[in-house]
Design a protein around this motif. Structure first.
Motif, PDB file in Angstrom:
ATOM      1  N   THR A   1      36.645  58.840   8.097  1.00  0.00           N
ATOM      2  CA  THR A   1      35.821  58.079   9.012  1.00  0.00           C
ATOM      3  C   THR A   1      34.773  58.997   9.631  1.00  0.00           C
ATOM      4  O   THR A   1      34.972  60.207   9.726  1.00  0.00           O
ATOM      5  CB  THR A   1      36.691  57.477  10.136  1.00  0.00           C
ATOM      6  OG1 THR A   1      37.339  58.542  10.816  1.00  0.00           O
ATOM      7  CG2 THR A   1      37.709  56.508   9.576  1.00  0.00           C
ATOM      8  N   ILE A   2      33.682  58.415  10.047  1.00  0.00           N
ATOM      9  CA  ILE A   2      32.620  59.182  10.679  1.00  0.00           C
ATOM     10  C   ILE A   2      33.060  59.520  12.097  1.00  0.00           C
ATOM     11  O   ILE A   2      33.442  58.636  12.863  1.00  0.00           O
ATOM     12  CB  ILE A   2      31.314  58.378  10.698  1.00  0.00           C
ATOM     13  CG1 ILE A   2      30.861  58.117   9.278  1.00  0.00           C
ATOM     14  CG2 ILE A   2      30.243  59.105  11.484  1.00  0.00           C
ATOM     15  CD1 ILE A   2      29.670  57.180   9.174  1.00  0.00           C
ATOM     16  N   LYS A   3      33.022  60.797  12.417  1.00  0.00           N
ATOM     17  CA  LYS A   3      33.453  61.236  13.740  1.00  0.00           C
ATOM     18  C   LYS A   3      32.279  61.158  14.712  1.00  0.00           C
ATOM     19  O   LYS A   3      31.179  61.585  14.398  1.00  0.00           O
ATOM     20  CB  LYS A   3      33.961  62.680  13.681  1.00  0.00           C
ATOM     21  CG  LYS A   3      34.484  63.165  15.003  1.00  0.00           C
ATOM     22  CD  LYS A   3      34.974  64.578  14.937  1.00  0.00           C
ATOM     23  CE  LYS A   3      35.384  65.030  16.319  1.00  0.00           C
ATOM     24  NZ  LYS A   3      35.688  66.422  16.356  1.00  0.00           N
ATOM     25  N   ALA A   4      32.527  60.601  15.864  1.00  0.00           N
ATOM     26  CA  ALA A   4      31.496  60.500  16.888  1.00  0.00           C
ATOM     27  C   ALA A   4      31.243  61.871  17.494  1.00  0.00           C
ATOM     28  O   ALA A   4      32.138  62.710  17.552  1.00  0.00           O
ATOM     29  CB  ALA A   4      31.945  59.522  17.967  1.00  0.00           C
ATOM     30  N   ALA A   5      30.018  62.084  17.939  1.00  0.00           N
ATOM     31  CA  ALA A   5      29.705  63.311  18.652  1.00  0.00           C
ATOM     32  C   ALA A   5      30.266  63.199  20.064  1.00  0.00           C
ATOM     33  O   ALA A   5      30.237  62.131  20.673  1.00  0.00           O
ATOM     34  CB  ALA A   5      28.192  63.518  18.703  1.00  0.00           C
ATOM     35  N   GLU A   6      30.813  64.289  20.563  1.00  0.00           N
ATOM     36  CA  GLU A   6      31.296  64.305  21.940  1.00  0.00           C
ATOM     37  C   GLU A   6      30.380  65.200  22.760  1.00  0.00           C
ATOM     38  O   GLU A   6      30.102  66.322  22.377  1.00  0.00           O
ATOM     39  CB  GLU A   6      32.737  64.806  22.011  1.00  0.00           C
ATOM     40  CG  GLU A   6      33.722  63.819  21.465  1.00  0.00           C
ATOM     41  CD  GLU A   6      35.155  64.232  21.716  1.00  0.00           C
ATOM     42  OE1 GLU A   6      36.016  63.350  21.664  1.00  0.00           O
ATOM     43  OE2 GLU A   6      35.418  65.415  21.958  1.00  0.00           O
ATOM     44  N   VAL A   7      29.924  64.655  23.870  1.00  0.00           N
ATOM     45  CA  VAL A   7      29.043  65.385  24.768  1.00  0.00           C
ATOM     46  C   VAL A   7      29.838  65.689  26.031  1.00  0.00           C
ATOM     47  O   VAL A   7      30.356  64.787  26.676  1.00  0.00           O
ATOM     48  CB  VAL A   7      27.784  64.553  25.093  1.00  0.00           C
ATOM     49  CG1 VAL A   7      26.878  65.296  26.040  1.00  0.00           C
ATOM     50  CG2 VAL A   7      27.044  64.185  23.826  1.00  0.00           C
ATOM     51  N   SER A   8      29.945  66.975  26.349  1.00  0.00           N
ATOM     52  CA  SER A   8      30.681  67.416  27.532  1.00  0.00           C
ATOM     53  C   SER A   8      29.683  67.991  28.539  1.00  0.00           C
ATOM     54  O   SER A   8      28.979  68.951  28.229  1.00  0.00           O
ATOM     55  CB  SER A   8      31.700  68.487  27.129  1.00  0.00           C
ATOM     56  OG  SER A   8      32.359  68.980  28.266  1.00  0.00           O
ATOM     57  N   CYS A   9      29.613  67.384  29.728  1.00  0.00           N
ATOM     58  CA  CYS A   9      28.584  67.757  30.706  1.00  0.00           C
ATOM     59  C   CYS A   9      29.190  68.267  32.009  1.00  0.00           C
ATOM     60  O   CYS A   9      30.210  67.767  32.471  1.00  0.00           O
ATOM     61  CB  CYS A   9      27.705  66.558  31.028  1.00  0.00           C
ATOM     62  SG  CYS A   9      26.933  65.802  29.592  1.00  0.00           S
ATOM     63  N   GLY A  10      28.522  69.248  32.566  1.00  0.00           N
ATOM     64  CA  GLY A  10      28.823  69.743  33.899  1.00  0.00           C
ATOM     65  C   GLY A  10      27.576  69.595  34.746  1.00  0.00           C
ATOM     66  O   GLY A  10      26.455  69.771  34.258  1.00  0.00           O
ATOM     67  N   PHE A  11      27.746  69.268  36.017  1.00  0.00           N
ATOM     68  CA  PHE A  11      26.594  68.982  36.865  1.00  0.00           C
ATOM     69  C   PHE A  11      26.335  70.106  37.857  1.00  0.00           C
ATOM     70  O   PHE A  11      27.264  70.695  38.404  1.00  0.00           O
ATOM     71  CB  PHE A  11      26.780  67.631  37.547  1.00  0.00           C
ATOM     72  CG  PHE A  11      26.764  66.514  36.545  1.00  0.00           C
ATOM     73  CD1 PHE A  11      25.572  66.003  36.086  1.00  0.00           C
ATOM     74  CD2 PHE A  11      27.942  66.033  36.009  1.00  0.00           C
ATOM     75  CE1 PHE A  11      25.543  65.011  35.119  1.00  0.00           C
ATOM     76  CE2 PHE A  11      27.936  65.044  35.044  1.00  0.00           C
ATOM     77  CZ  PHE A  11      26.725  64.530  34.602  1.00  0.00           C
ATOM     78  N   LEU A  12      25.043  70.400  38.059  1.00  0.00           N
ATOM     79  CA  LEU A  12      24.618  71.561  38.842  1.00  0.00           C
ATOM     80  C   LEU A  12      24.008  71.202  40.182  1.00  0.00           C
ATOM     81  O   LEU A  12      24.117  71.974  41.131  1.00  0.00           O
ATOM     82  CB  LEU A  12      23.589  72.373  38.029  1.00  0.00           C
ATOM     83  CG  LEU A  12      24.024  72.754  36.616  1.00  0.00           C
ATOM     84  CD1 LEU A  12      22.851  73.339  35.846  1.00  0.00           C
ATOM     85  CD2 LEU A  12      25.172  73.737  36.682  1.00  0.00           C
TER      86      LEU A  12
END
Length: 120
Positions: free
Chosen positions: A21-32
């Motif tokens: 299956t096509i794997k989704a991209a995971e976006v991991s964010c931290g806020f400044l």
């Protein structure tokens, strides 16, 4: 001869068909930073207290981008990545990952968190 042709066609088509299956991209964010604006557009405050931001986002924000949203990361255009408990998340792909803005409205104030993201 016909039998060999079938196997030959099968071998040629195998690389075209995805193996899993096509794997989704995971976006991991931290806020400044946190910026607060009035609904009329006045800039009211800015806060870059990392301890406060860590209390609001203890684990950062992790968003899965299913196709075709994951392809928008390459376009460097801003797009809506989804909505979480703290607000709406907007992302823009960059050369080094992604930038994010998390926006929420409280009463007559608009709160915008600026962050950086890594893409997995």
């Amino acid at each position: 001869m016909v039998r060999l042709t079938r196997y030959f066609l099968l071998i040629l088509l195998m690389p075209i068909v995805p193996a899993g299956t096509i794997k989704a991209a995971e976006v991991s964010c931290g806020f400044l930073t946190e910026n607060i604006f009035s609904k009329s557009g006045e800039w009211l405050a800015q806060d870059d207290n990392w301890q406060k931001l860590l209390e609001i986002f203890p684990d950062g924000v992790l968003i899965s981008l299913d196709p075709p949203l994951d392809r928008k990361l390459d376009s460097t255009e801003v797009f809506s990545a989804g909505e979480i408990e703290q607000g709406k998340v907007f992302v823009r792909g960059t050369q080094h990952g992604a930038e994010a803005k998390l926006v929420r409205v409280e009463g007559d104030q608009i709160i915008i968190y600026d962050g950086v993201c890594s893409i997995d």
